[in-house]
Design an enzyme around this catalytic site. Structure first.
Site, PDB file in Angstrom:
ATOM      1  N   GLY A  12       0.778  -1.237   0.000  1.00 36.39           N
ATOM      2  CA  GLY A  12       0.000   0.000   0.000  1.00 36.39           C
ATOM      3  C   GLY A  12       0.809   1.287   0.000  1.00 36.39           C
ATOM      4  O   GLY A  12       0.334   2.305   0.501  1.00 36.39           O
ATOM      5  N   ASN A  14       1.471   3.047  -2.631  1.00 33.29           N
ATOM      6  CA  ASN A  14       0.738   3.970  -3.511  1.00 33.29           C
ATOM      7  C   ASN A  14      -0.489   4.528  -2.797  1.00 33.29           C
ATOM      8  O   ASN A  14      -0.820   5.697  -2.951  1.00 33.29           O
ATOM      9  CB  ASN A  14       0.348   3.285  -4.821  1.00 33.29           C
ATOM     10  CG  ASN A  14       1.504   3.272  -5.802  1.00 33.29           C
ATOM     11  OD1 ASN A  14       1.840   4.293  -6.385  1.00 33.29           O
ATOM     12  ND2 ASN A  14       2.146   2.114  -5.949  1.00 33.29           N
ATOM     13  N   LEU A  91      -4.157  -6.818  -7.361  1.00 32.08           N
ATOM     14  CA  LEU A  91      -3.755  -7.918  -8.242  1.00 32.08           C
ATOM     15  C   LEU A  91      -4.883  -8.907  -8.518  1.00 32.08           C
ATOM     16  O   LEU A  91      -4.684 -10.117  -8.529  1.00 32.08           O
ATOM     17  CB  LEU A  91      -2.530  -8.622  -7.638  1.00 32.08           C
ATOM     18  CG  LEU A  91      -1.339  -7.693  -7.369  1.00 32.08           C
ATOM     19  CD1 LEU A  91      -0.176  -8.454  -6.760  1.00 32.08           C
ATOM     20  CD2 LEU A  91      -0.897  -6.945  -8.624  1.00 32.08           C
ATOM     21  N   ASN A 108      -5.589   2.633 -13.086  1.00 32.22           N
ATOM     22  CA  ASN A 108      -4.626   1.670 -12.543  1.00 32.22           C
ATOM     23  C   ASN A 108      -3.220   2.257 -12.654  1.00 32.22           C
ATOM     24  O   ASN A 108      -2.920   2.984 -13.592  1.00 32.22           O
ATOM     25  CB  ASN A 108      -4.705   0.376 -13.372  1.00 32.22           C
ATOM     26  CG  ASN A 108      -3.710  -0.669 -12.917  1.00 32.22           C
ATOM     27  OD1 ASN A 108      -3.616  -0.981 -11.725  1.00 32.22           O
ATOM     28  ND2 ASN A 108      -2.949  -1.223 -13.853  1.00 32.22           N
ATOM     29  N   HIS A 110       0.653   1.142 -13.205  1.00 29.47           N
ATOM     30  CA  HIS A 110       1.451   0.000 -13.635  1.00 29.47           C
ATOM     31  C   HIS A 110       2.935   0.416 -13.607  1.00 29.47           C
ATOM     32  O   HIS A 110       3.279   1.491 -14.101  1.00 29.47           O
ATOM     33  CB  HIS A 110       1.051  -0.456 -15.042  1.00 29.47           C
ATOM     34  CG  HIS A 110       1.812  -1.664 -15.484  1.00 29.47           C
ATOM     35  ND1 HIS A 110       1.507  -2.934 -15.020  1.00 29.47           N
ATOM     36  CD2 HIS A 110       2.893  -1.786 -16.289  1.00 29.47           C
ATOM     37  CE1 HIS A 110       2.380  -3.788 -15.535  1.00 29.47           C
ATOM     38  NE2 HIS A 110       3.226  -3.129 -16.310  1.00 29.47           N
ATOM     39  N   ASP A 151      -3.946  -4.022 -18.970  1.00 27.71           N
ATOM     40  CA  ASP A 151      -3.065  -2.852 -19.193  1.00 27.71           C
ATOM     41  C   ASP A 151      -3.228  -2.251 -20.591  1.00 27.71           C
ATOM     42  O   ASP A 151      -2.272  -1.716 -21.161  1.00 27.71           O
ATOM     43  CB  ASP A 151      -1.583  -3.229 -18.968  1.00 27.71           C
ATOM     44  CG  ASP A 151      -1.332  -3.800 -17.585  1.00 27.71           C
ATOM     45  OD1 ASP A 151      -2.006  -3.377 -16.634  1.00 27.71           O
ATOM     46  OD2 ASP A 151      -0.464  -4.686 -17.451  1.00 27.71           O
TER      47      ASP A 151
HETATM   48  C1  GAR Z   1       3.254  -1.126  -7.395  1.00 32.80           C
HETATM   49  O1  GAR Z   1       4.562  -1.116  -7.888  1.00 32.80           O
HETATM   50  C2  GAR Z   1       2.254  -1.121  -8.542  1.00 32.80           C
HETATM   51  O2  GAR Z   1       2.660  -0.346  -9.613  1.00 32.80           O
HETATM   52  C3  GAR Z   1       2.231  -2.581  -8.893  1.00 32.80           C
HETATM   53  O3  GAR Z   1       2.235  -3.249  -7.653  1.00 32.80           O
HETATM   54  C4  GAR Z   1       2.962  -2.468  -6.706  1.00 32.80           C
HETATM   55  C5  GAR Z   1       2.110  -2.279  -5.469  1.00 32.80           C
HETATM   56  O4  GAR Z   1       2.833  -1.648  -4.456  1.00 32.80           O
HETATM   57  N1  GAR Z   1       1.087  -2.910  -9.692  1.00 32.80           N
HETATM   58  C6  GAR Z   1       1.121  -3.799 -10.683  1.00 32.80           C
HETATM   59  O5  GAR Z   1       2.110  -4.450 -10.966  1.00 32.80           O
HETATM   60  C7  GAR Z   1      -0.184  -3.956 -11.461  1.00 32.80           C
HETATM   61  N2  GAR Z   1       0.037  -4.642 -12.699  1.00 32.80           N
HETATM   62  P1  GAR Z   1       2.127  -0.919  -3.241  1.00 32.80           P
HETATM   63  O6  GAR Z   1       1.132  -1.921  -2.636  1.00 32.80           O
HETATM   64  O7  GAR Z   1       3.234  -0.599  -2.295  1.00 32.80           O
HETATM   65  O8  GAR Z   1       1.426   0.312  -3.750  1.00 32.80           O
END
Ligand code: GAR
Length: 209
Positions: A12, A14, A91, A108, A110, A151
């Site tokens: 989390g 982001n 995910l 989203n 990525h 995506d």
């Molecule tokens: C982030 O790097 C996000 O961009 C990626 O998962 C991570 C989550 O981190 N998302 C993907 O790969 C989607 N295809 P977080 O839980 O620390 O935000």
């Protein structure tokens, strides 16, 4: 005021960037109405609770089949009546019904420059492993709308990040987060909130005529 919900599966960071952005005024005219995780152990849920944001878990493990999970997930989303759904490290493949119901209202983040290193199987650390294996010198992150593909939706924002000789997947992931993801995701939400506010003002004025 743009009412958003954030869907998460893991750490989390982001989500934290969004919470901080709203608190510090980098994201204006926005309220986080709830955080939903598919994973009860996600640290992101802790971050939400700490910030006083309602946190919910809808886990496939609690349902007999995918359809039952999809229905419960969509019901939870609908009950929060969001203007915008933000997938921040979520995910789970979204139910098609949800994509149709919230067209151009789901975004989203990525961790690559789409169309590189994206699509089925490219998520989290795997994206950075692939970028290093290919030997690219520049990578980055993308914010995009979510459509039926993986995506493939319209791109909203991208930011490039340099790959260093010394990078490991973990160090590259961290730099892409710091320099790109935590910057462009709050920026994109702020911009959508501004458009939403303008739209509401416009609609109110139209209603007065
Ligand atoms: C982030 O790097 C996000 O961009 C990626 O998962 C991570 C989550 O981190 N998302 C993907 O790969 C989607 N295809 P977080 O839980 O620390 O935000």
């Amino acid at each position: 005021m743009l009412k958003i919900i954030v869907c998460v599966s893991g750490g989390g960071t982001n989500l934290q960037a969004i919470i901080d952005g709203v608190e510090k005024g980098a994201i204006r005219n926005t309220r986080i109405a709830g955080v939903i995780s598919n994973n009860a152990g996600a640290f992101a849920l802790e971050r939400a609770r700490k910030a006083g944001i309602p946190a919910y878990c809808v886990s496939p493990k609690d349902y007999g089949n995918r359809q039952a999970f999809n229905d419960a997930f969509l019901e939870q989303v609908n009950s929060l009546a969001p203007d915008l759904i933000v997938l921040a490290g979520f995910l789970v493949i979204l139910p098609e019904k949800m994509i149709q119901a919230y067209r151009e209202r789901i975004i989203n983040i990525h961790p690559s420059l789409i169309p590189s290193f994206c699509g089925t199987g490219f998520y989290g650390l795997k994206v950075h492993e692939a970028a290093l294996a290919r030997g690219v010198k520049v990578t980055g992150a993308t914010v995009h709308y979510v459509d039926e593909g993986t995506d493939t939706g319209r791109i909203i924002a991208q930011k490039a990040v340099e790959v260093l000789e010394s990078d490991t997947p973990v160090s590259l992931q961290r730099r892409v987060m710091e320099q790109a993801e935590w910057v462009i995701l709050p920026m994109a939400i702020d911009r959508i909130a501004a458009e939403h506010t303008e739209d509401s003002v416009h609609k109110k004025r139209e209603g007065c005529k």
